[in-house]
Design a protein around this motif. Structure first.
Motif, mmCIF file in Angstrom:
data_model
loop_
_atom_site.group_PDB
_atom_site.id
_atom_site.type_symbol
_atom_site.label_atom_id
_atom_site.label_comp_id
_atom_site.label_asym_id
_atom_site.label_seq_id
_atom_site.Cartn_x
_atom_site.Cartn_y
_atom_site.Cartn_z
ATOM 1 N N VAL A 68 1.086 6.799 -6.822
ATOM 2 C CA VAL A 68 -0.030 7.724 -7.070
ATOM 3 C C VAL A 68 0.431 9.163 -6.889
ATOM 4 N N ALA A 69 1.143 9.437 -5.792
ATOM 5 C CA ALA A 69 1.618 10.793 -5.518
ATOM 6 C C ALA A 69 2.640 11.237 -6.561
ATOM 7 N N ARG A 70 3.547 10.346 -6.925
ATOM 8 C CA ARG A 70 4.609 10.695 -7.882
ATOM 9 C C ARG A 70 4.053 10.937 -9.281
ATOM 10 N N LEU A 71 3.023 10.189 -9.653
ATOM 11 C CA LEU A 71 2.482 10.290 -11.005
ATOM 12 C C LEU A 71 1.261 11.205 -11.100
ATOM 13 N N GLY A 72 0.955 11.899 -10.015
ATOM 14 C CA GLY A 72 -0.123 12.884 -10.061
ATOM 15 C C GLY A 72 -1.522 12.308 -10.025
ATOM 16 N N PRO A 115 0.813 -1.225 0.000
ATOM 17 C CA PRO A 115 0.000 0.000 0.000
ATOM 18 C C PRO A 115 0.842 1.270 0.000
ATOM 19 N N ALA A 116 1.955 1.268 0.733
ATOM 20 C CA ALA A 116 2.828 2.449 0.774
ATOM 21 C C ALA A 116 3.459 2.701 -0.587
ATOM 22 N N GLU A 117 3.918 1.627 -1.256
ATOM 23 C CA GLU A 117 4.513 1.776 -2.588
ATOM 24 C C GLU A 117 3.459 2.216 -3.606
ATOM 25 N N GLN A 127 -7.379 7.133 -6.244
ATOM 26 C CA GLN A 127 -6.593 6.019 -6.771
ATOM 27 C C GLN A 127 -5.653 5.437 -5.726
ATOM 28 N N THR A 128 -5.689 5.946 -4.494
ATOM 29 C CA THR A 128 -4.841 5.383 -3.450
ATOM 30 C C THR A 128 -5.343 3.990 -3.073
#
Length: 336
Positions: free
Chosen positions: A33-37, A26-28, A42-43
């Motif tokens: 999601v955060a890195r790709l905007g 889940p963390a990865e 979508q989390t």
């Protein structure tokens, strides 16, 4: 274990049918999601919560696309079959995208978007034998939107599907916020700015108007219950049930999302108080520097209707989120 695995130009594609089988933690997942905007919708916990409530009698397909050193795309789909015999139809949708409708932009690296989408479409139509894929709603700014159009124009695509169509779904409202509230006020039209400030001064005359933000993970579930009651009162005043009665298990689903996202400290309830009474609330989630505004609620009747507290609370809400360093507010589908 994945039900399929392939490699295309250094890109590994794996497909899973259960969240617990996916090797991406889940963390990865959330980091991608955060890195790709990608949006909060979508989390990992958001999707899993939706699936636990609405996934019954549906088949899950989690596509994970990776290079040698990182995840470059995640596409969460589900299959749903209608009818039987020659009338049987299998439809594929993004997990969570239809109840309630949101702008779902799956996390995809722009340069890999064409290969990621082609790989998913090929598998869904060839291996799963689906009849219809509804990829949306997504924002026009999503890298995959342009890749979809290019894919539809390729001859090779017609080997998997009989037709492909891109259709505007509606409007997404996004507020890009400046660094200061003063800049925000200047961005408003002169008439709008004058009217809003006039109403705010009228409300503050002889009254104490304050705002706060409930963010403590230990308090947000209780605040959600209070929000639901206020939201219901507002809509009952006009003979309607409100948002939580508009969708199957709407209140149960939102409460589950609040509980899941509270573990990550992502839930926020904005409140505007007049003489200590909470007269307006706004139910939101925070991911990075973007606030996802779900729903507002306010008191109705006198004196609140005449005072225009709804419009004033929006002004106060923007003032507070700007102060907190939030740069964007996603208000979802619709024109506000």
């Amino acid at each position: 274990m994945p039900i399929a695995k392939s490699r295309t130009v250094g890109l590994t594609v794996r497909v899973f049918t259960r969240f617990e089988d996916c090797p991406v933690t889940p963390a990865e997942w959330d980091e991608a999601v955060a890195r790709l905007g990608g949006p909060i919708y979508q989390t990992f916990d958001w999707l899993q919560t939706w699936w636990e409530l609405y996934g019954r009698d549906r088949q899950l397909r989690l596509f994970v696309f990776q290079t040698a050193d990182q995840t470059v795309g995640i596409l969460p789909f589900y299959l749903e079959t209608f009818g039987w015999g020659p009338l049987k139809t299998t439809v594929v949708r993004l997990v969570g995208a239809n109840i309630p409708p949101k702008t779902f932009n799956p996390p995809v690296t722009p340069e890999y978007a064409p290969a990621v989408l082609a790989g998913a479409v090929r598998h869904l139509f060839r291996a799963d034998g689906c009849d219809l894929l509804a990829l949306g709603p997504v924002s026009d700014a999503w890298p995959g939107s342009h890749a979809c159009r290019r894919l539809a124009e390729q001859e090779d695509c017609l080997r998997w599907v009989s037709s492909c169509r891109y259709a505007p779904h509606g409007v997404q409202t996004w507020f890009s916020l400046p660094a200061t509230f003063e800049e925000y006020l200047k961005s408003l039209g002169s008439t709008e700015r004058k009217n809003r400030l006039k109403r705010m001064r009228h409300l503050e005359k002889g009254r104490q108007v304050t705002t706060d933000m409930v963010a403590d993970p230990g308090l947000v579930e209780q605040e959600f219950d209070t929000f639901v009651r206020q939201h219901a009162r507002q809509w009952q005043a006009v003979g309607k049930g409100g948002h939580f009665t508009a969708w199957p298990q709407g209140e149960v689903y939102n409460r589950a999302q609040v509980k899941a996202q509270a573990r990550h400290g992502r839930v926020r309830f904005f409140r505007m108080l007049v003489d200590g009474q909470v007269v307006c609330r706004r139910y939101t989630f925070l991911l990075g520097s973007t606030l996802y505004s779900e729903l507002p609620a306010r008191e109705v009747g006198e004196p609140w209707d005449k005072l225009g507290i709804g419009g004033i609370s929006l002004l106060k809400f923007n003032e507070q989120v700007i102060h907190l360093g939030i740069t964007g507010v996603d208000s979802g589908l619709g024109d506000y």
